[in-house]
Design an enzyme around this catalytic site. Structure first.
Site, PDB file in Angstrom:
ATOM      1  N   PRO A   1       4.256  -0.276  -2.061  1.00  0.00           N
ATOM      2  CG  PRO A   1       3.426  -2.181  -1.061  1.00  0.00           C
ATOM      3  CD  PRO A   1       3.368  -0.690  -0.981  1.00  0.00           C
ATOM      4  N   GLY A   2       3.942  -1.445  -5.491  1.00  0.00           N
ATOM      5  CA  GLY A   2       3.155  -1.377  -6.700  1.00  0.00           C
ATOM      6  C   GLY A   2       2.208  -2.563  -6.733  1.00  0.00           C
TER       7      GLY A   2
ATOM      8  CE  LYS B   1      -2.914   1.907   1.341  1.00  0.00           C
ATOM      9  NZ  LYS B   1      -2.487   1.166   2.548  1.00  0.00           N
TER      10      LYS B   1
ATOM     11  N   GLY C   1      -1.986 -12.675   2.724  1.00  0.00           N
ATOM     12  CA  GLY C   1      -1.328 -11.812   1.759  1.00  0.00           C
ATOM     13  C   GLY C   1      -0.004 -11.253   2.231  1.00  0.00           C
TER      14      GLY C   1
ATOM     15  CB  VAL D   1      -7.304  -1.783  12.277  1.00  0.00           C
ATOM     16  CG1 VAL D   1      -6.390  -2.996  12.289  1.00  0.00           C
ATOM     17  CG2 VAL D   1      -7.921  -1.556  10.902  1.00  0.00           C
TER      18      VAL D   1
ATOM     19  CE1 TYR E   1      -5.414   1.313  -1.219  1.00  0.00           C
ATOM     20  CE2 TYR E   1      -4.280   2.087  -3.183  1.00  0.00           C
ATOM     21  CZ  TYR E   1      -4.325   1.273  -2.063  1.00  0.00           C
ATOM     22  OH  TYR E   1      -3.278   0.436  -1.788  1.00  0.00           O
TER      23      TYR E   1
ATOM     24  CG  ASN F   1      -0.219  -5.586   5.852  1.00  0.00           C
ATOM     25  OD1 ASN F   1       0.267  -5.376   4.742  1.00  0.00           O
ATOM     26  ND2 ASN F   1      -1.145  -6.521   6.054  1.00  0.00           N
TER      27      ASN F   1
END
Length: 265
Positions: A190-191, A164, A18, A69, A160, A94
């Site tokens: 990002p959108g 963010k 991705g 991670v 979420y 990311n």
């Protein structure tokens, strides 16, 4: 091609597929050696593993590290791999997970998993990277991949959005803490980006949600991983040498235009 990053070693978490795959390849295209840290080597969308593509297409050195991670030992191994290439100077946080869930159905386990991956992991990855950047006297750059859902809340992704939003504010705090030590910290928000996550996991394209989002953007389309990768490239390049503690929104104008919505990266 400009070798803006010819002396750099980049660590990209979630770099096998991705957005992370495109980010890894774009940084390599501009001269960086890359450590791809991910749970699996094979890209979800198919094709050559990202490390092999970097070596064959761009002639850069690349290492894959199987990395959860949220595991501190895995993160240590990731930055140890970067040392074999010359030491980390760019970190792109990311790796992340998303959700499409009603608030009343959220559980403590859901909350913990999203916060651990989307907030706690970038915190400690940034700490490990910064320690090594400072010790090596590198011109360090950290880019966090946040989301417009961390700017405008999304009702079917409350945890979420919270994660963010926290990552975005963490970016600003880190820029204040690490800027005097020679490390710039920014985020890309990002959108809707067309990836395996949005297509297969969230089913945004089958449901028509992505098409609806596209109608809210002045540009009239959803984003691509290349759109995100180019934003990251700018922030780690010499062009952004005086950019620190900023959010670069990559959403086609949806969030800040009439009728804009909070989408999903």
């Amino acid at each position: 091609m400009t070798d803006w990053l010819a002396s750099d070693v980049a660590v990209v978490t979630g770099g096998a597929s991705g957005n992370g795959r495109e980010i890894s390849c774009t940084l390599a295209e501009y001269g960086a050696d890359v450590v791809v840290a991910d749970l699996r080597m094979e890209p979800r969308e198919g094709g050559q593993p990202t490390t092999e593509l970097i070596e064959s297409e761009y002639g850069q050195r690349a290492e894959f590290v199987e990395c959860d991670v949220t595991d501190s030992e895995d993160l240590q191994r990731t930055f140890d791999a970067a040392e074999t290439l010359g030491g980390v100077s760019i970190l792109v946080n990311n790796a992340g997970i998303t959700e499409n869930r009603d608030f009343l159905d959220e559980t403590e386990a859901d909350f913990d998993r999203i916060i651990d991956i989307n907030v706690k992991a970038p915190f400690f990855a940034s700490q490990l990277a910064a320690e090594r950047m400072i010790d090596a006297d590198h011109d360090g750059r950290i880019v966090n991949i946040a989301s417009i859902s961390g700017i405008a809340g999304r009702g079917n992704g409350v945890v979420y959005s919270a994660s963010k939003g926290a990552l975005r504010l963490m970016t600003y705090a880190l820029s204040a803490s690490l800027g005097p030590r020679g490390i710039r910290v920014n985020d890309v928000s990002p959108g809707v980006i067309e990836t395996s996550m949005t297509r297969n996991d969230l089913e945004m394209f089958d449901s028509g949600a992505a098409e609806e989002y596209a109608t809210t953007t002045p540009i009239g389309r959803v984003g691509t991983p290349n759109d995100v990768a180019n934003a990251v490239l700018y922030l780690v390049s010499p062009l952004a040498g005086f950019v620190n503690g900023e959010t670069l929104v990559v959403d086609g104008g949806a969030t800040n235009s009439w009728g804009g919505i909070a989408g999903e990266d």
